[in-house]
Design an enzyme around this catalytic site. Structure first.
Site, PDB file in Angstrom:
ATOM      1  N   ARG A   1      32.903  61.060  25.697  1.00 27.93           N
ATOM      2  CA  ARG A   1      32.758  60.563  27.075  1.00 27.93           C
ATOM      3  C   ARG A   1      31.839  59.345  27.068  1.00 27.93           C
ATOM      4  O   ARG A   1      32.017  58.412  27.832  1.00 27.93           O
ATOM      5  CB  ARG A   1      32.200  61.657  28.004  1.00 27.93           C
ATOM      6  CG  ARG A   1      31.789  61.098  29.359  1.00 27.93           C
ATOM      7  CD  ARG A   1      31.615  62.128  30.481  1.00 27.93           C
ATOM      8  NE  ARG A   1      31.073  63.392  30.079  1.00 27.93           N
ATOM      9  CZ  ARG A   1      29.787  63.628  29.765  1.00 27.93           C
ATOM     10  NH1 ARG A   1      28.896  62.653  29.788  1.00 27.93           N
ATOM     11  NH2 ARG A   1      29.388  64.826  29.407  1.00 27.93           N
TER      12      ARG A   1
ATOM     13  N   TYR B   1      44.403  45.902  48.803  1.00 32.17           N
ATOM     14  CA  TYR B   1      45.289  46.889  48.184  1.00 32.17           C
ATOM     15  C   TYR B   1      45.095  48.234  48.900  1.00 32.17           C
ATOM     16  O   TYR B   1      43.961  48.656  49.148  1.00 32.17           O
ATOM     17  CB  TYR B   1      44.951  47.002  46.692  1.00 32.17           C
ATOM     18  CG  TYR B   1      45.678  48.109  45.988  1.00 32.17           C
ATOM     19  CD1 TYR B   1      47.046  48.027  45.724  1.00 32.17           C
ATOM     20  CD2 TYR B   1      45.008  49.264  45.581  1.00 32.17           C
ATOM     21  CE1 TYR B   1      47.715  49.049  45.085  1.00 32.17           C
ATOM     22  CE2 TYR B   1      45.675  50.301  44.933  1.00 32.17           C
ATOM     23  CZ  TYR B   1      47.025  50.189  44.695  1.00 32.17           C
ATOM     24  OH  TYR B   1      47.691  51.209  44.067  1.00 32.17           O
TER      25      TYR B   1
ATOM     26  N   ASP C   1      39.538  41.787  42.381  1.00 30.89           N
ATOM     27  CA  ASP C   1      40.585  42.577  41.741  1.00 30.89           C
ATOM     28  C   ASP C   1      41.596  41.565  41.185  1.00 30.89           C
ATOM     29  O   ASP C   1      42.317  40.913  41.933  1.00 30.89           O
ATOM     30  CB  ASP C   1      41.227  43.505  42.787  1.00 30.89           C
ATOM     31  CG  ASP C   1      42.307  44.403  42.191  1.00 30.89           C
ATOM     32  OD1 ASP C   1      42.915  44.025  41.166  1.00 30.89           O
ATOM     33  OD2 ASP C   1      42.574  45.480  42.771  1.00 30.89           O
TER      34      ASP C   1
ATOM     35  N   LYS D   1      49.088  47.762  35.027  1.00 31.83           N
ATOM     36  CA  LYS D   1      50.088  46.759  35.386  1.00 31.83           C
ATOM     37  C   LYS D   1      50.299  45.782  34.222  1.00 31.83           C
ATOM     38  O   LYS D   1      50.728  46.192  33.170  1.00 31.83           O
ATOM     39  CB  LYS D   1      49.671  46.075  36.686  1.00 31.83           C
ATOM     40  CG  LYS D   1      49.150  47.054  37.769  1.00 31.83           C
ATOM     41  CD  LYS D   1      50.218  47.989  38.307  1.00 31.83           C
ATOM     42  CE  LYS D   1      49.675  49.133  39.161  1.00 31.83           C
ATOM     43  NZ  LYS D   1      48.782  48.768  40.249  1.00 31.83           N
TER      44      LYS D   1
HETATM   45  C1  LIG Z   1      47.817  49.468  41.068  1.00 30.34           C
HETATM   46  C2  LIG Z   1      46.662  48.719  41.627  1.00 30.34           C
HETATM   47  C3  LIG Z   1      45.392  49.315  41.739  1.00 30.34           C
HETATM   48  C4  LIG Z   1      45.155  50.781  41.386  1.00 30.34           C
HETATM   49  O1  LIG Z   1      45.254  51.013  40.024  1.00 30.34           O
HETATM   50  P1  LIG Z   1      45.756  52.410  39.386  1.00 30.34           P
HETATM   51  O2  LIG Z   1      45.795  52.087  37.934  1.00 30.34           O
HETATM   52  O3  LIG Z   1      47.101  52.706  39.984  1.00 30.34           O
HETATM   53  O4  LIG Z   1      44.755  53.437  39.732  1.00 30.34           O
HETATM   54  C5  LIG Z   1      44.356  48.542  42.221  1.00 30.34           C
HETATM   55  N1  LIG Z   1      44.545  47.265  42.602  1.00 30.34           N
HETATM   56  C6  LIG Z   1      45.752  46.665  42.526  1.00 30.34           C
HETATM   57  C7  LIG Z   1      45.897  45.251  42.969  1.00 30.34           C
HETATM   58  C8  LIG Z   1      46.844  47.363  42.042  1.00 30.34           C
HETATM   59  O5  LIG Z   1      48.044  46.775  41.984  1.00 30.34           O
END
Ligand SMILES: *Cc1c(COP(=O)(O)O)cnc(C)c1O
Length: 379
Positions: free
Chosen positions: A50, A102, A174, A199
């Site tokens: 961890r 988001y 982000d 992503k």
């Molecule tokens: C998918 C996404 C998230 C969340 O991420 P997870 O890996 O699904 O928890 C946060 N911000 C954006 C812009 C996203 O596309």
């Protein structure tokens, strides 16, 4: 490996040196929870997984290298990464976010962190002067994305960061939609860069993960403390998949962007499409800023159907290559109807997504096949 090497080179080498013990060229999956200690309290840098794991450490170095950041922390999901940043706040602190944040971010702040006294305000971020005059006075953290999901709004990261700092707030960007290949918020004033590595960074629809980068030693110490204390860390196998994914990020992004630009032009001239949202189109309100702060406009294209919501749903169900699925940023093309699929879960979000909107995550298949699929689906 010096940090002055080009992006493509860093993506393959930083954090991913051959294994010093065996010479293995690929970072091994250290599938272990604990480590032998040489004496009581005498360890070799690893005590418990961890806290530290060599595969995760390689990933954190690799991703920090791509964001040109000093420190990086990996998490089990993008939301866990966001949650770790929010854990550094105290009751009464306010988060200021864009009104098309988001959905998951909006939900986490407004429905979870609000329970323990974190307050929030959502405002439009495109007009800096208006943002300045509407600024609440207890803002601790400004939370922004650019481009946004699924409306592809583009915000001026440099200007918003400067304003936030003048008001005594820190800035989270982000960078999931842009990736560090197309946009480097750390160099535009961001205090934290956060990612859903699920992503583009992973890029193959086979792993869920998150990441936070920062240059500030104090913020890093606190994040590291939260990461170990709350423990939302990724498994070694997931770190391995991400290390594999990021090596090809630059070539994948080039093709994503190239295909997306052709598809945006195609949709623009289609009689059944009333509006195309893509930051690479001169008609897009964020075009100039995108030209300035991004290497290319990205691989996501949204569009609205002239005949309304039912037509939008029908198109999303009629494509064959474009798979009907949530998520984005992987090699295969995906299509979705945000109003029903990804944004229904965030009812109460300050900005409603139009119900005639379709979002494409344009993959890296051959452009002719992608165009043929869309032509057929649009009838
Ligand atoms: C998918 C996404 C998230 C969340 O991420 P997870 O890996 O699904 O928890 C946060 N911000 C954006 C812009 C996203 O596309």
């Amino acid at each position: 490996m010096t940090s002055s090497a080009a992006f493509e080179t860093r993506a393959i080498h930083v954090g991913q040196e051959p294994d010093p013990v065996t010479g293995a060229v690929t970072v091994p999956i250290y599938q272990t929870s604990t480590y032998e200690q040489d004496g009581v309290g005498k360890h070799r840098g690893f005590e418990y997984s961890r806290t530290q794991n060599p595969t995760r450490q390689a990933l954190e170095r690799a991703l920090a290298g791509l964001e040109q950041a000093r420190h990086g922390f990996s998490f089990a999901s993008g939301m866990a990464a966001e949650d770790a940043i929010l854990r550094t706040l105290a009751p009464g602190d306010r988060v200021l976010m864009a009104n098309d944040a988001y959905g998951g971010t909006f939900r986490l702040i407004s429905k979870v962190w609000s329970r323990v006294g974190i307050t929030w305000t959502a405002l439009p971020f495109h007009d800096i002067a208006a943002l300045d005059s509407a600024w609440p006075n207890d803002v601790k953290l400004v939370w922004m994305e650019s481009p946004t999901n699924p409306l592809l709004n583009v915000f001026d990261i440099t200007a918003i960061s400067a304003l936030a700092h003048a008001k005594g707030a820190r800035v989270v960007v982000d960078n999931t939609f842009a990736t560090p290949y197309l946009q480097q918020p750390m160099n535009m004033g961001a205090d934290y860069v956060v990612h859903s590595v699920t992503k583009y960074l992973g890029g193959h629809s086979d792993v869920v993960g998150g990441f936070v980068a920062t240059n500030d030693h104090e913020l890093a110490a606190d994040l590291g403390f939260v990461q170990n204390s709350a423990g939302a860390v990724p498994a070694p196998m997931d770190c391995f998949l991400l290390l594999r994914g990021i090596k090809t990020l630059a070539v994948r992004m080039d093709r994503h962007c190239e295909n997306a630009a052709v598809i945006a032009d195609f949709l623009l001239s289609h009689p059944r499409v009333s509006r195309v949202l893509y930051p690479g189109l001169e008609s897009h309100p964020g075009y100039e800023i995108a030209q300035r702060q991004m290497l290319a406009p990205g691989g996501i294209v949204s569009f609205q159907m002239a005949d309304g919501a039912e037509a939008a749903k029908a198109v999303a169900e009629r494509t064959e290559l474009f798979i009907l699925a949530e998520s984005l940023g992987a090699v295969e093309s995906l299509i979705e109807h945000p109003g029903v699929m990804t944004h229904a879960s965030v009812a109460g979000s300050p900005l409603q997504v139009p119900d005639d909107l379709v979002r494409l995550s344009v993959g890296i298949e051959h452009i002719d096949d992608l165009l043929a699929d869309l032509k057929r689906a649009l009838g």
